[in-house]
Design an enzyme around this catalytic site. Structure first.
Site, PDB file in Angstrom:
ATOM      1  N   HIS A 191      -4.545  -2.903   0.281  1.00 15.58           N
ATOM      2  CA  HIS A 191      -4.637  -4.344  -0.463  1.00 15.58           C
ATOM      3  C   HIS A 191      -5.675  -4.873   0.740  1.00 15.58           C
ATOM      4  CE1 HIS A 191      -0.527  -4.452  -2.712  1.00 15.58           C
ATOM      5  NE2 HIS A 191      -1.420  -3.891  -3.073  1.00 15.58           N
ATOM      6  N   SER A 201       7.233   5.648  -3.440  1.00 17.30           N
ATOM      7  CA  SER A 201       6.400   4.386  -3.573  1.00 17.30           C
ATOM      8  C   SER A 201       6.642   4.027  -5.045  1.00 17.30           C
ATOM      9  CB  SER A 201       5.128   4.782  -3.238  1.00 17.30           C
ATOM     10  OG  SER A 201       4.178   3.820  -3.864  1.00 17.30           O
ATOM     11  N   GLY A 229       0.791  -1.350  -0.060  1.00 19.44           N
ATOM     12  CA  GLY A 229      -0.082  -0.123  -0.122  1.00 19.44           C
ATOM     13  C   GLY A 229       0.738   1.296  -0.130  1.00 19.44           C
ATOM     14  N   GLU A 235       4.184   3.227  -6.975  1.00 21.60           N
ATOM     15  CA  GLU A 235       3.119   3.480  -7.522  1.00 21.60           C
ATOM     16  C   GLU A 235       2.741   5.171  -7.512  1.00 21.60           C
ATOM     17  OE1 GLU A 235       1.297   1.637  -8.939  1.00 21.60           O
ATOM     18  OE2 GLU A 235       1.217  -0.453  -8.050  1.00 21.60           O
TER      19      GLU A 235
END
Length: 214
Positions: A97, A74, A28, A76
């Protein structure tokens, strides 16, 4: 320290993700955007949330250029910065998640309006097909699925993305979407629930407008 308050918020809310059971380990990610500074603070890659200090939080421009922080951002980060670039009013992004939301993401089921708290996320919670994690293509797919009226979407075979005007609201979205995901899964297993009507959802969505400013 650049974005000191925002970096402290990322540390605080990263711990909350674990404490609330929305993610585990180092998975995450969390970010917050400063419209004034036009910079974002995002959690570092691969670090235990309870070991992260504000100095570890990475500061980026919305174009992805690192401004401050020794750690790697991160993986992401594209999925965060695209909302700050293209979705006015979004100042926080959380990716989790969490178990039931991820279960539905693996089934490629969207969450229908089975309970009024789906309104935290919008009229429903869409689900996109699997797109390779850590890619700009995933960021684009999430943005397109959420449009201008959704605050969450399920990432196929991956997890949940939640956004908001603040980290407080984005966390509310992530938490309540996980709650509704569990209800939706349970009702489907039991043979199917009864969705709210369009009229009821319109009224609920109107009532939730003030919540989104928190």
């Amino acid at each position: 320290m650049i974005l000191k308050e925002e970096r402290e918020q990322v540390v605080e809310f990263g711990k909350k993700l674990v404490e609330l059971g929305l993610t585990a380990g180092t998975f995450g990610n969390v970010s917050v955007y400063s419209p004034k500074e036009k910079l974002m603070a995002i959690s570092p890659s691969g670090m235990d949330y309870f070991q992260i200090d504000p100095e570890d939080v990475v500061v980026l421009t919305p174009d992805g250029e690192k401004v401050d922080g020794e750690a790697k951002p991160s993986s992401e980060y594209d999925m965060h910065r695209i909302f700050y670039q293209k979705r006015p009013g979004v100042n926080a992004v959380i990716h989790t998640h969490s178990v039931y939301a991820t279960t539905l993401a693996c089934l490629h089921w969207k969450i229908e309006p089975i309970h009024y708290e789906v309104a935290y996320a919008g009229p429903d919670v869409p689900c996109i097909p699997y797109v390779q994690f850590g890619t700009y293509e995933l960021a684009v797919a999430a943005l397109q699925a959420m449009g201008n009226d959704h605050y969450a979407c399920l990432l196929g075979n991956h997890g949940l993305l939640a956004v908001g005007s603040s980290l407080t609201y984005a966390l509310d979205v992530a938490q309540q979407t996980e709650f509704v995901a569990q209800l939706y899964y349970n009702t489907r297993v039991a043979g199917g629930g009864v969705n709210l009507t369009d009229k009821d959802m319109k009224n609920v969505l109107g009532a939730f407008q003030s919540y989104r400013q928190r």
